[in-house]
Structure formats: structure tokens, C-alpha cells
Design a protein around this motif. Structure first.
Motif, PDB file in Angstrom:
ATOM      1  N   ILE A  80      19.097 -33.498  19.372  1.00 22.71           N
ATOM      2  CA  ILE A  80      18.967 -33.820  17.946  1.00 22.71           C
ATOM      3  C   ILE A  80      19.785 -35.066  17.600  1.00 22.71           C
ATOM      4  CG2 ILE A  80      19.370 -32.994  15.599  1.00 22.71           C
ATOM      5  CD1 ILE A  80      19.004 -30.121  16.777  1.00 22.71           C
ATOM      6  N   VAL A  81      21.009 -35.118  18.065  1.00 17.88           N
ATOM      7  CA  VAL A  81      21.862 -36.270  17.772  1.00 17.88           C
ATOM      8  C   VAL A  81      21.302 -37.538  18.398  1.00 17.88           C
ATOM      9  CG1 VAL A  81      24.144 -37.292  18.188  1.00 17.88           C
ATOM     10  CG2 VAL A  81      23.964 -34.925  17.389  1.00 17.88           C
ATOM     11  N   ASP A  82      20.784 -37.434  19.620  1.00 14.76           N
ATOM     12  CA  ASP A  82      20.180 -38.598  20.273  1.00 14.76           C
ATOM     13  C   ASP A  82      19.021 -39.142  19.437  1.00 14.76           C
ATOM     14  OD1 ASP A  82      21.970 -38.299  22.327  1.00 14.76           O
ATOM     15  OD2 ASP A  82      20.524 -37.477  23.767  1.00 14.76           O
ATOM     16  N   GLU A  83      18.211 -38.238  18.882  1.00 15.86           N
ATOM     17  CA  GLU A  83      17.098 -38.675  18.045  1.00 15.86           C
ATOM     18  C   GLU A  83      17.607 -39.335  16.764  1.00 15.86           C
ATOM     19  OE1 GLU A  83      14.143 -35.704  17.300  1.00 15.86           O
ATOM     20  OE2 GLU A  83      14.060 -35.077  19.402  1.00 15.86           O
ATOM     21  N   CYS A  84      18.624 -38.754  16.162  1.00 13.25           N
ATOM     22  CA  CYS A  84      19.207 -39.360  14.954  1.00 13.25           C
ATOM     23  C   CYS A  84      19.689 -40.774  15.245  1.00 13.25           C
ATOM     24  CB  CYS A  84      20.374 -38.508  14.445  1.00 13.25           C
ATOM     25  SG  CYS A  84      19.906 -36.933  13.712  1.00 13.25           S
ATOM     26  N   ALA A  85      20.394 -40.944  16.352  1.00 15.73           N
ATOM     27  CA  ALA A  85      20.924 -42.262  16.709  1.00 15.73           C
ATOM     28  C   ALA A  85      19.781 -43.252  16.951  1.00 15.73           C
ATOM     29  CB  ALA A  85      21.807 -42.145  17.940  1.00 15.73           C
ATOM     30  N   ALA A  86      18.739 -42.817  17.637  1.00 10.55           N
ATOM     31  CA  ALA A  86      17.611 -43.702  17.931  1.00 10.55           C
ATOM     32  C   ALA A  86      16.862 -44.107  16.667  1.00 10.55           C
ATOM     33  CB  ALA A  86      16.660 -43.019  18.916  1.00 10.55           C
ATOM     34  N   LEU A  87      16.808 -43.206  15.685  1.00 11.13           N
ATOM     35  CA  LEU A  87      16.096 -43.488  14.438  1.00 11.13           C
ATOM     36  C   LEU A  87      16.943 -44.257  13.426  1.00 11.13           C
ATOM     37  CD1 LEU A  87      14.373 -40.008  13.934  1.00 11.13           C
ATOM     38  CD2 LEU A  87      13.217 -42.171  14.486  1.00 11.13           C
ATOM     39  N   GLY A  88      18.232 -44.380  13.704  1.00 11.22           N
ATOM     40  CA  GLY A  88      19.111 -45.077  12.771  1.00 11.22           C
ATOM     41  C   GLY A  88      19.606 -44.199  11.634  1.00 11.22           C
ATOM     42  N   ILE A  89      19.500 -42.892  11.796  1.00 17.14           N
ATOM     43  CA  ILE A  89      20.027 -41.965  10.794  1.00 17.14           C
ATOM     44  C   ILE A  89      21.548 -41.962  10.909  1.00 17.14           C
ATOM     45  CG2 ILE A  89      20.169 -39.520  10.131  1.00 17.14           C
ATOM     46  CD1 ILE A  89      17.206 -39.314  11.087  1.00 17.14           C
ATOM     47  N   THR A  90      22.225 -42.187   9.794  1.00 19.63           N
ATOM     48  CA  THR A  90      23.667 -42.436   9.844  1.00 19.63           C
ATOM     49  C   THR A  90      24.528 -41.274   9.388  1.00 19.63           C
ATOM     50  OG1 THR A  90      23.640 -43.391   7.606  1.00 19.63           O
ATOM     51  CG2 THR A  90      23.308 -44.908   9.468  1.00 19.63           C
ATOM     52  N   HIS A  91      23.925 -40.234   8.820  1.00 24.05           N
ATOM     53  CA  HIS A  91      24.727 -39.143   8.253  1.00 24.05           C
ATOM     54  C   HIS A  91      24.267 -37.814   8.843  1.00 24.05           C
ATOM     55  CE1 HIS A  91      26.786 -37.447   4.370  1.00 24.05           C
ATOM     56  NE2 HIS A  91      27.082 -36.760   5.446  1.00 24.05           N
ATOM     57  N   VAL A  92      25.182 -37.162   9.558  1.00 21.59           N
ATOM     58  CA  VAL A  92      24.913 -35.862  10.162  1.00 21.59           C
ATOM     59  C   VAL A  92      25.975 -34.877   9.684  1.00 21.59           C
ATOM     60  CG1 VAL A  92      25.084 -34.583  12.346  1.00 21.59           C
ATOM     61  CG2 VAL A  92      23.684 -36.645  12.221  1.00 21.59           C
ATOM     62  N   ARG A  93      25.526 -33.681   9.352  1.00 21.03           N
ATOM     63  CA  ARG A  93      26.459 -32.608   9.010  1.00 21.03           C
ATOM     64  C   ARG A  93      26.315 -31.498  10.036  1.00 21.03           C
ATOM     65  NH1 ARG A  93      25.144 -32.369   2.501  1.00 21.03           N
ATOM     66  NH2 ARG A  93      26.085 -34.393   1.976  1.00 21.03           N
ATOM     67  N   VAL A  94      27.442 -30.930  10.475  1.00 21.31           N
ATOM     68  CA  VAL A  94      27.402 -29.925  11.549  1.00 21.31           C
ATOM     69  C   VAL A  94      27.636 -28.524  10.976  1.00 21.31           C
ATOM     70  CG1 VAL A  94      27.971 -31.453  13.449  1.00 21.31           C
ATOM     71  CG2 VAL A  94      29.813 -30.490  12.079  1.00 21.31           C
ATOM     72  N   HIS A  95      27.046 -28.271   9.829  1.00 24.28           N
ATOM     73  CA  HIS A  95      27.108 -26.945   9.229  1.00 24.28           C
ATOM     74  C   HIS A  95      25.789 -26.690   8.514  1.00 24.28           C
ATOM     75  CE1 HIS A  95      27.734 -29.304   5.556  1.00 24.28           C
ATOM     76  NE2 HIS A  95      27.181 -28.273   4.961  1.00 24.28           N
ATOM     77  N   ASN A  96      25.563 -25.469   8.157  1.00 28.24           N
ATOM     78  CA  ASN A  96      24.479 -25.124   7.234  1.00 28.24           C
ATOM     79  C   ASN A  96      24.810 -23.800   6.572  1.00 28.24           C
ATOM     80  OD1 ASN A  96      21.878 -25.420   5.950  1.00 28.24           O
ATOM     81  ND2 ASN A  96      21.129 -23.813   7.315  1.00 28.24           N
ATOM     82  N   TYR A  97      24.645 -22.716   7.319  1.00 28.50           N
ATOM     83  CA  TYR A  97      24.867 -21.412   6.712  1.00 28.50           C
ATOM     84  C   TYR A  97      25.696 -20.570   7.675  1.00 28.50           C
ATOM     85  CZ  TYR A  97      23.971 -17.296   3.910  1.00 28.50           C
ATOM     86  OH  TYR A  97      24.138 -16.201   3.106  1.00 28.50           O
TER      87      TYR A  97
END
Length: 319
Positions: A80-97
Motif C-alpha cells: 500500500i505504501v509503495d503504491e502511495c509513493a508511486a502515485l505521489g500521495i503525500t499523506h498517510v495515516r496508520v490508524h482507523n478503528y
């Protein structure tokens, strides 16, 4: 407040008021312009490290959560993080519920995201498990922001509503985190303290006065109804930004509608077999957006009061 800032604030409030009154025309415009397809990538990807929690808060609908509990594997997280980096997504949160610090690989996950170039890595925590060792490791890993929930009304209210947690321990953990951050010469993670209004203005003001020069930010919010789980009443008419700007991944890789969909009632894809890019504007996501604009969305959207907290100006991002 300077006159210029005051003017900008008044202009913003006027624009927000006008947009809220024009909810139906805005919905129709979004439909007419094909905005069931989001023209931009998600601004935030929320990765649920775990949905397990060590507390039982009275305002949290955990008893209504029927999906399996678990911890996201490191392999899936890296994908998931690799895809975020490749797409240029800059904000990731490591929580949800759940309480993210129950994931024993959480520090490694934060470090991996930072090494991959994710600009902003954040989380929400109840603050109960932040030991000295964990605090040092998380600061060293590069965590950018942590939001810790603390009731402004003090120990009695905290321990009667956040069952299983100890108020003094949480406060000590917060103070330790700040001390270690200073000792390590770091300005991150940014510390946000949040609390839900409980109609006790004296206690709330005392809390703000005490913490405003210690924490980096104090976030005050009203209790929301967890997508109609706590009550079914919602008078929200304006479109919610979450289906267009956020992407929520449950610990097992399934993609849910948003952060309020805590039980995964509306599943829009699965990252074990697909990709962020492949899911984001595929038919399940587009169908939910259309339904959201045409009729208020699936049940989870029609009964949710969360958008009341949001600025309607988010719509300008779809222009």
C-alpha cells in the motif's frame, strides 16, 4: 487579529454559508459534470494498522463492529505504501478503528513510509501505550503527527467514559513524549490534543489554558453519530468530501467507504487483489458517489452527521 486576516475569515464564512444553502444545486452540478469520477487522487490514505483496542469508550460503537479483528501484515502494508509513493500521495495515516500502538510493528511501519518519501505520516491514539522506549523509537522513525484524545473535564470524566484507561498514565505518557522530543532536538511528531465537548465550559477553558503553550494544537470537536450507529438523526444535506478525497483501507486489505464505516458495511475494493489506482475510480466507487449525490448515499451516508463538521469549500478541489 489583523484586519486582513479578519476580512479573509469573514469572506470564508460568507462563502461557506452560501454553499451550504446551495446544497441541492451543488449536488446536481457534480452529477452533470461527471464528478462520480474523482478528478484527483485521494489526499489522505488511511491504513488501519489494527482494529483491536485496549479501551471500551462509552461513545464508541465497538459493540456494533462484527468484522474480524486483526493486524495488517507488513507485506500488505508495504504494498500500500509503495503504491502511495508511486502515485505521489503525500499523506498517510496508520490508524482507523483501533489503538495503533497495539501493533508491535507500528514503528517499523512508520519508518518504512518515511523512507519511501511519504511527506506526512500521522495517527490518532488514546495515548495509553506510549512508553519511553516506544516514544523514542517513534520519534526516531519520523512520525510527523500524533493526535491523542484527552477529555478536557479531567480524570473523573475520562475514566468514566474511556473505560479501561488511566487518566494519570495517559497524561504522564504525553508529558514523556514531549520531554523526549525536546531531548532528541526534534520538532516532530506534532502533538495534537483533542477532546469532545461535554458542555463544561469552565473545565474546557482551563484545559485549553494549561495545554495551549505545551501542545502544538488543541482540537475541540462535537460528538458525531458514527454514521447513524449512535442515533439515526442527520440533517446534513451538503456533499461529504470523504468519497472524493480519502481512501480507507481496513487491516485485511479491504477498502471501505470512509473512516466512519467502522464495520466495513460498504466495501469498494480489495488491495490484496487490486491497486489504489484501480479501485479509486472503478464502478463501485463511482456508484457510491452517484448515489451520494442523487439521494444522500447508502444508509451509512444518509444517517451520518459527520459532514456538519466540515467546510463546504472542499468542493473547490474538484474544479
Amino acid at each position: 487579529m489583523s484586519p486582513r486576516i479578519g476580512l479573509k475569515s469573514r469572506v470564508r464564512k460568507t462563502a461557506e454559508s452560501i454553499l451550504r444553502r446551495q446544497a441541492k444545486p451543488v449536488r446536481r452540478l457534480l452529477l452533470a459534470t461527471g464528478r462520480d469520477r474523482s478528478p484527483i487522487l485521494p489526499e489522505i490514505v488511511q491504513i488501519e494498522s489494527t482494529n483491536i483496542c485496549n479501551a471500551k469508550c462509552v461513545f464508541c460503537p465497538r459493540d456494533e463492529m462484527h468484522r474480524r479483528q486483526g493486524v495488517m501484515s507488513m507485506d500488505l502494508y508495504r504494498k500500500i505504501v509503495d503504491e502511495c509513493a508511486a502515485l505521489g500521495i503525500t499523506h498517510v495515516r496508520v490508524h482507523n478503528y483501533g489503538e495503533p500502538f497495539l501493533d508491535r510493528h507500528l514503528v517499523d511501519k512508520v519508518r518504512y513510509a518515511k523512507e519511501k518519501g511519504i511527506k506526512e505520516v500521522g495517527m490518532i491514539s488514546n495515548g495509553s501505550l506510549i512508553t519511553e522506549k516506544v516514544a523514542r523509537a517513534m520519534i526516531d522513525a519520523g512520525l510527523d503527527a500524533i493526535n491523542i484524545s484527552v477529555d478536557a473535564s479531567g480524570k473523573e470524566v475520562f475514566e468514566s467514559t474511556r473505560l479501561g484507561l488511566n487518566y494519570d498514565k495517559v497524561i504522564a505518557n504525553i508529558e514523556r513524549l514531549l520531554r523526549i522530543r525536546t531531548e532528541m532536538g526534534r520538532r516532530r511528531p506534532k502533538l495534537i490534543l483533542s477532546f469532545v465537548r461535554q458542555n463544561n465550559s469552565d473545565d474546557e477553558q482551563a484545559f485549553i489554558v494549561h495545554w495551549k503553550n505545551i501542545a502544538d494544537k488543541i482540537h475541540v470537536t462535537d460528538l458525531h453519530n458514527w454514521a447513524g450507529t449512535l442515533n439515526r438523526e442527520s440533517d446534513v444535506n451538503y456533499p461529504c468530501y470523504r468519497p472524493w478525497l480519502t481512501f480507507t483501507v481496513l487491516w485485511d486489505g479491504r477498502v471501505s467507504l470512509c473512516c466512519a464505516d467502522f464495520d466495513g458495511r460498504a466495501i469498494l475494493g480489495d488491495l490484496r487483489t487490486s491497486t489504489i489506482a484501480g479501485i479509486w475510480n472503478a464502478e463501485p466507487y463511482r456508484a457510491v458517489r452517484r448515489e451520494h449525490l442523487e439521494s444522500g448515499g447508502p444508509d451509512i451516508c444518509r444517517s451520518c452527521d459527520l459532514p456538519r463538521k466540515d467546510s463546504p469549500l472542499w468542493i473547490t478541489k474538484l474544479a
